[in-house]
Design an enzyme around this catalytic site. Structure first.
Site, PDB file in Angstrom:
ATOM      1  N   GLN A   1     128.105  13.275 -50.215  1.00  0.00           N
ATOM      2  CA  GLN A   1     127.568  11.651 -50.263  1.00  0.00           C
ATOM      3  C   GLN A   1     126.061  11.219 -49.428  1.00  0.00           C
ATOM      4  OE1 GLN A   1     129.021   9.568 -53.310  1.00  0.00           O
ATOM      5  NE2 GLN A   1     126.496   8.867 -52.547  1.00  0.00           N
TER       6      GLN A   1
ATOM      7  N   ALA B   1     126.473  15.790 -61.059  1.00  0.00           N
ATOM      8  CA  ALA B   1     125.950  14.888 -60.734  1.00  0.00           C
ATOM      9  C   ALA B   1     125.360  14.975 -59.351  1.00  0.00           C
ATOM     10  CB  ALA B   1     125.334  13.695 -61.250  1.00  0.00           C
ATOM     11  N   HIS B   2     126.367  14.812 -58.275  1.00  0.00           N
ATOM     12  CA  HIS B   2     126.226  14.734 -56.453  1.00  0.00           C
ATOM     13  C   HIS B   2     125.427  16.102 -56.146  1.00  0.00           C
ATOM     14  CE1 HIS B   2     127.345  11.077 -56.368  1.00  0.00           C
ATOM     15  NE2 HIS B   2     126.985  11.024 -55.293  1.00  0.00           N
ATOM     16  N   LYS B   3     125.926  17.509 -57.167  1.00  0.00           N
ATOM     17  CA  LYS B   3     126.201  19.061 -56.665  1.00  0.00           C
ATOM     18  C   LYS B   3     124.534  19.080 -56.911  1.00  0.00           C
ATOM     19  CE  LYS B   3     128.224  23.045 -58.078  1.00  0.00           C
ATOM     20  NZ  LYS B   3     127.519  24.251 -58.510  1.00  0.00           N
TER      21      LYS B   3
ATOM     22  N   ARG C   1     128.800  10.956 -61.099  1.00  0.00           N
ATOM     23  CA  ARG C   1     129.587  11.563 -60.418  1.00  0.00           C
ATOM     24  C   ARG C   1     129.257  13.753 -60.208  1.00  0.00           C
ATOM     25  NH1 ARG C   1     134.222  10.842 -64.451  1.00  0.00           N
ATOM     26  NH2 ARG C   1     134.907  12.539 -63.722  1.00  0.00           N
TER      27      ARG C   1
END
Lengths: 288, 193
Positions: free
Chosen positions: B88, B35-37, B32
């Protein structure tokens, strides 16, 4: 009665056992949707999940929310003991997996790991004249909190003026913008008037009302009814999949405003609408 | 009902269309906000093998650690996906991700990314934490637990017959876009705009 254990039990109930008024509203929504539609399937899954969480005593939703507690206490009582009990219960509930660790320092981005931190749990205190204590708990998920909004009237883009018609427009706009992102169908709390802070606070406190309970103010009761009907015409449906139920309930509250300001705050809570209260009278505790 | 098993080929991902109901079995990775950053700013390699032709799950679970030190999921429903909109598409491209599971749908940048990479967005029921938690059969490993905390860590786990609906496909289709457009029309009528 041990206060901290009673507080823990309140948390366990809130996170695992959805209140009857909400479950009934979800079941009615299931009945309204057509056979074989995605909306009906979603409601079927939701109902199954509600039963499973209650039976297994596991969280209805993995986002067990921010822990928000309102305490009404008699004259002469101490705030400190409720704060200590709330902190102990939040940490214990986290250990027992009733709560996910949800308190993050916004500067270091470090999760405290036990739901305790600066102003976490959030506690609101109010002294009253009764000889009993009322502790109300709300577990509010982050996804639904993110779709909340505050408007100031007039709003040129929405052609919303300083009247109840204007209030209606901004609520419709907020729910339209939320789509399925706050885990629709939601329950909508509206705070009309006040300053920016008290306006949001009023919108959120509405969530302690029971679904179907109308405002005692006839103008607000009419607003609630009209908005409930209008919002369910939007067709957003459960999870934003399309369908007949976009909201399960609408509550509105008002407070006097400054002549120059006219705030309308909208708090949105997901279908996993978790709030419980306990009344402590002497050594007796009753939960609802 | 379409049975999907990981690893998912690009061809399989491209064959899926909006409205398809799938049952997913195999390895998925929770990821989330933090993690995406990280995946965009540092493009770490530790997660690469788990994501190649794999599945990202937007989820911050409630996790139990037993006495033997084994993890299991107590509740594990979807979190709101739109927060990952800035990242994403690039994450899917960087790691050859074939499916993203979440709730609420994603925007045009992700839609374009899905078309380019050959991937789909799968919608699971948000809030159904206990039910989905039961579909997670095993937690294989976890990354960044200490640094990110339980909800934000990368949990690599095994699911069986996880029911989802394709709501964004690799052909530009998006149920979310369609519903938002239709409800906007109704909202405009109601608001007299």
């Amino acid at each position: 009665m041990e206060l901290k254990k009673a507080m823990l039990e309140l948390m366990r109930r809130a996170t695992t056992d959805l209140s009857k008024d909400v479950e009934d509203a979800v079941k009615q929504a299931y009945d309204r949707e057509g056979e074989g539609t995605p909306a009906k399937n979603v409601f079927g899954t939701i109902i199954e999940n509600i039963g499973l969480a209650r039976e297994a005593s596991t969280p209805i939703c993995q986002d067990t929310g921010s822990v928000i507690i309102y305490v009404d206490f008699p004259v002469g009582d101490s705030e400190k003991k409720y704060r200590e009990a709330a902190e102990w219960a939040a940490a214990e509930a986290t250990k027992l997996q009733y709560l996910r660790p949800n308190a993050v320092d916004p500067v270091t981005c470090k999760n405290s790991g036990n739901n305790i931190g600066t102003n976490a749990p959030y506690l609101h205190f109010h002294q009253w004249d009764k000889d009993e204590v009322r502790v109300r708990l709300m577990l509010k998920g982050g996804g639904s909190e993110n779709v909340g909004a505050q408007y100031k009237l007039p709003d040129t883009g929405l052609k919303a003026g300083r009247d109840l018609k204007g209030v209606k427009k901004v609520v419709i706009d907020a729910v339209q913008k939320a789509q399925g992102q706050g885990c629709a169908p939601g329950v909508i709390g509206i705070g009309i008037g006040g300053d920016r802070v008290t306006s949001f606070a009023l919108s959120k406190e509405q969530f302690f009302r029971k679904l179907g309970e109308q405002s005692t103010d006839p103008d607000l009761a009419a607003l609630e009814k009209e908005l409930y009907e209008d919002l369910n015409k939007l067709g957003i449906g459960p999870m934003g999949f399309g369908g007949k139920t976009t909201c399960l309930g609408v509550y509105a509250g008002k407070q006097h405003r400054h002549p120059a300001t006219f705030y309308v705050s909208i708090s949105y809570t997901c279908w996993a609408y978790r709030r419980k209260q306990m009344i402590i009278k002497g050594s007796e505790v009753t939960y609802d | 009902m379409i049975k999907l098993t990981t690893p998912i080929s690009e061809e399989t991902a491209r064959s899926l269309k909006v409205g398809d109901e799938v049952l997913l079995t195999g390895t998925i990775v929770t990821a989330r906000d933090a993690a995406h950053k990280l995946m965009i700013e540092e493009r770490p390699d530790f997660i690469r093998e788990h994501l190649k032709d794999g599945v990202i799950y937007h989820c911050g679970p409630v996790v139990k650690k037993d006495e033997a030190g084994e993890y299991s999921f107590v509740a594990a429903g979807t979190t709101t996906s739109s927060r990952e909109e800035p990242y994403q598409a690039a994450v899917c491209e960087e790691y050859s991700v074939r499916a993203v599971i979440g709730k609420g749908g994603m925007g045009p940048k992700t839609a374009e990314g899905l078309q380019k990479v050959g991937a789909v967005y799968l919608h699971a029921v948000g809030g159904a934490g206990s039910l989905i938690g039961k579909m997670v059969k095993k937690v294989h490993t976890v990354y960044k637990l200490e640094e990110f905390g339980t909800p934000e860590a990368f949990w690599v786990c095994e699911v069986e017959d996880f029911p989802c609906v394709v709501t964004m496909d690799s052909h530009g289709g998006s149920l979310h876009k369609d519903i938002a457009a239709a409800s906007q029309k109704v909202a405009n009528d109601l608001m007299g705009l």
